[in-house]
Design an enzyme around this catalytic site. Structure first.
Site, PDB file in Angstrom:
ATOM      1  N   GLY A  47     -25.071  41.361  33.804  1.00 17.29           N
ATOM      2  CA  GLY A  47     -24.663  40.220  33.257  1.00 17.29           C
ATOM      3  C   GLY A  47     -24.593  38.858  33.306  1.00 17.29           C
ATOM      4  O   GLY A  47     -24.592  38.423  34.788  1.00 17.29           O
ATOM      5  N   GLN A  52     -23.939  29.441  34.521  1.00 18.18           N
ATOM      6  CA  GLN A  52     -24.102  30.249  35.635  1.00 18.18           C
ATOM      7  C   GLN A  52     -25.391  29.729  36.055  1.00 18.18           C
ATOM      8  O   GLN A  52     -25.455  29.706  37.017  1.00 18.18           O
ATOM      9  CB  GLN A  52     -24.046  32.058  35.997  1.00 18.18           C
ATOM     10  N   CYS A  95     -18.064  38.997  39.480  1.00 13.02           N
ATOM     11  CA  CYS A  95     -18.505  37.987  39.274  1.00 13.02           C
ATOM     12  C   CYS A  95     -19.615  36.951  39.699  1.00 13.02           C
ATOM     13  O   CYS A  95     -19.471  36.973  40.793  1.00 13.02           O
ATOM     14  CB  CYS A  95     -17.744  36.703  38.864  1.00 13.02           C
ATOM     15  N   LEU A  96     -20.916  36.681  39.291  1.00 16.99           N
ATOM     16  CA  LEU A  96     -22.074  36.766  40.919  1.00 16.99           C
ATOM     17  C   LEU A  96     -21.486  34.588  40.826  1.00 16.99           C
ATOM     18  O   LEU A  96     -22.029  34.415  41.836  1.00 16.99           O
ATOM     19  CB  LEU A  96     -23.332  36.457  39.773  1.00 16.99           C
ATOM     20  N   HIS A 137     -16.916  38.943  29.400  1.00 16.18           N
ATOM     21  CA  HIS A 137     -16.706  38.434  30.337  1.00 16.18           C
ATOM     22  C   HIS A 137     -17.513  37.186  30.339  1.00 16.18           C
ATOM     23  O   HIS A 137     -17.564  36.177  30.951  1.00 16.18           O
ATOM     24  CB  HIS A 137     -16.783  39.195  32.098  1.00 16.18           C
ATOM     25  N   GLU A 138     -19.184  37.890  29.651  1.00 14.08           N
ATOM     26  CA  GLU A 138     -20.460  36.618  29.150  1.00 14.08           C
ATOM     27  C   GLU A 138     -19.529  35.830  27.958  1.00 14.08           C
ATOM     28  O   GLU A 138     -20.116  34.770  29.066  1.00 14.08           O
ATOM     29  CB  GLU A 138     -21.362  37.109  29.327  1.00 14.08           C
ATOM     30  N   HIS A 141     -17.473  32.731  30.501  1.00 17.61           N
ATOM     31  CA  HIS A 141     -18.556  32.059  30.825  1.00 17.61           C
ATOM     32  C   HIS A 141     -19.032  30.843  29.823  1.00 17.61           C
ATOM     33  O   HIS A 141     -18.718  29.359  29.891  1.00 17.61           O
ATOM     34  CB  HIS A 141     -19.868  32.564  30.893  1.00 17.61           C
TER      35      HIS A 141
END
Ligand code: GNR
Ligand code: NI
Length: 172
Positions: A47, A52, A95-96, A137-138, A141
């Protein structure tokens, strides 16, 4: 298709921004989604939220397909959680934007969202399992929230310090 650098801790200034809804799904939004998808596939991740890659718009991409399977990208604009299950589940998240850190997070097991799809059409999606975790999660963000906000303060501060120190030492 260009990959875009992914913003990581300790850059909280960007990651804590609250993203704004897109007025319409146009060619520019579709191009950004495509670049985000490419960036996510190369990372690799399942995702990615626009913030990000430094764009404070309420856009995300998800693809839960496994290596070698047919790709199944989901393009989401302006998502809203309209229902969350009272039942909760634990999942080990990463998480990236917080590379190489993983921790268990408790969230509602299932959610229902409203959003705009790639054609700008209103859609609803009932998500369970990993799709539910990833969407939450997204969407976090988009609100400047990171998964470490759902763990203990001690663990969160330890992670933030680690990234601040790594940057000072020139290791990021
Ligand atoms: O690639 C990712 N994996 C993942 C695993 C468990 C829970 C959430 C995620 S999302 C993450 C990519 C990412 O950082 N998206 O914002
Ligand atoms: Ni993330």
């Amino acid at each position: 298709m260009p990959q875009i650098p992914i913003i990581t801790l300790p850059d909280e200034k960007t990651l804590r921004e609250v993203s704004r809804p897109v007025a319409q799904v146009d060619a520019g939004v579709r191009r950004l989604w495509d670049d985000m998808l490419e960036t996510m596939y190369r990372a690799p991740g399942i995702g990615l939220a626009a913030i990000q890659v430094g764009v404070p718009q309420r856009l995300l991409v998800i693809d839960l397909s496994k290596d070698g399977e047919e790709k199944k990208p989901l393009f989401v604009a302006n998502p809203e959680i309209v229902w969350s299950s009272p039942a909760q589940s634990d999942y080990e998240e990463g998480c990236l934007s917080i590379p190489e850190y993983y921790e268990m997070v408790t969230r509602p097991s299932e959610i229902r969202i409203r959003y705009r799809d790639r054609q700008g059409e209103p859609m609803e999606l009932h998500a369970t399992g990993l799709m539910s975790t990833c969407l939450q999660h997204e969407i976090d963000h988009l609100n400047g929230v990171l998964f470490i906000d759902h763990i203990s303060r001690l663990k969160r501060e330890r992670v933030l310090k680690k990234f601040q120190k790594a940057q000072k030492l020139g290791k990021l």
